[in-house]
Design a protein around this motif. Structure first.
Motif, short mmCIF file in Angstrom:
data_model
loop_
_atom_site.label_atom_id
_atom_site.label_comp_id
_atom_site.label_asym_id
_atom_site.label_seq_id
_atom_site.Cartn_x
_atom_site.Cartn_y
_atom_site.Cartn_z
N ARG A 106 0.84 -1.22 0.00
CA ARG A 106 0.00 0.00 0.00
C ARG A 106 0.88 1.27 0.00
O ARG A 106 0.57 2.26 0.69
N SER A 155 -0.71 4.71 -1.11
CA SER A 155 -1.45 5.50 -0.12
C SER A 155 -0.53 6.26 0.80
O SER A 155 -0.88 7.33 1.31
N ASP A 185 0.51 9.58 -1.12
CA ASP A 185 -0.56 10.49 -1.55
C ASP A 185 -0.93 11.42 -0.40
O ASP A 185 -1.48 10.99 0.61
N ILE A 210 -4.65 11.78 1.22
CA ILE A 210 -5.28 10.77 2.06
C ILE A 210 -5.01 11.07 3.52
O ILE A 210 -3.86 11.25 3.90
#
Length: 281
Positions: free
Chosen positions: A272, A275, A278, A281
């Motif tokens: 992951r 994520s 980013d 998020i």
């Protein structure tokens, strides 16, 4: 081959074709117009044959050979080198030949199988496969922020000392425009306390409390995870090129390249990592 052997083979080829392929002088060796035409005509078939040999290179049914990869120094060390053990356990016949360099490389001219990073110019001969979106965020160490009021808007950064980044290619200081989820924009300005040209060095200086910094998320993430950095203005970020896998566009991709691309994509998904990079998020 020795230079003499090369010359002998070229002379034999020219005799067979009945044309002069090279214009020779004491200082240079260039293709003649007939040589240029011949090169264009054989380039496609020659590449197909080369790719077929590369694709067939196997040891015990698994891909083998040297895998030449370009990757940024800090990003490669932090996120890609830890993947190597599992990759080599699966493909022991592949020998990684990794080049760590903070610059966009010419994949074709420099003979790379894969480059990982952002900002490489796409041409008709290059394929890009996106791994993760990433952004620039504002960070500082807890010790630097001790006794200071947390900013609530990018315009308040002008009251803080910061570590500026100089572009190694242009020599100019990088300027970042921060945005938020509702589309507001504001240029991030601060008092320049020092200037570095490497984001990893900026990250370490920020961890040591030497000023706030605007860092790409891959460089900020370790400090944010272990508490040596805190994110200022968590609703704001600056856009940056995504992290991608770049490789030559070929009809038949060498097996070693294909399995490496699939392995990196799969590892990014399982971990992951997208994520983590980013800032939205």
């Amino acid at each position: 081959m020795t230079p003499a052997a090369v010359s002998k083979n070229i002379a034999r080829l020219e005799a067979t074709l009945g044309i002069r392929l090279f214009q020779r002088s004491t200082r240079s060796l260039t293709l003649t117009p007939a040589g240029e035409q011949f090169q264009r005509e054989i380039a496609g078939p020659f590449e197909a044959i080369s790719n077929a040999f590369a694709g067939a290179a196997m040891i015990d049914g698994k891909p083998s050979g040297t895998l030449k990869v370009s990757v940024a120094l800090a990003f490669g060390r932090e996120y890609l080198v830890p993947m190597l053990g599992a990759f080599l356990d699966r493909y022991p016949g592949i020998v990684p030949d990794w080049h760590f360099d903070n610059r966009p490389v010419d994949i074709i001219a420099e003979g790379f199988d894969v480059a990982i990073g952002g900002g490489i110019e796409l041409t008709s001969t290059i394929v890009a496969r996106e791994l993760a979106r990433t952004h620039i965020v504002v960070v500082a160490s807890p010790s630097f922020m001790a006794g200071r009021k947390m900013p609530t808007h990018p315009s308040e950064l002008i009251g803080f000392d910061g570590i500026a980044r100089r572009s190694p290619t242009t020599g100019r200081l990088r300027a970042w425009t921060l945005v938020n989820q509702v589309g507001e924009q504001c240029v991030a300005e601060f008092r320049t306390r020092m200037i570095f040209d490497d984001p990893e060095a900026i990250a370490h200086a920020a961890m040591l409390g030497q000023g706030l910094a605007l860092l790409p998320m891959p460089h900020a993430a370790p400090g944010l995870s272990n508490g040596t950095l805190v994110r200022l203005l968590p609703a704001w970020y600056a856009e940056q090129n995504p992290i991608s896998l770049y490789y030559p566009k070929r009809t038949l991709l060498p097996a070693r390249t294909r399995v490496f691309i699939d392995f990196v994509v799969s590892t990014f998904e399982q971990g992951r990592l997208a994520s983590k990079f980013d800032a939205r998020i």
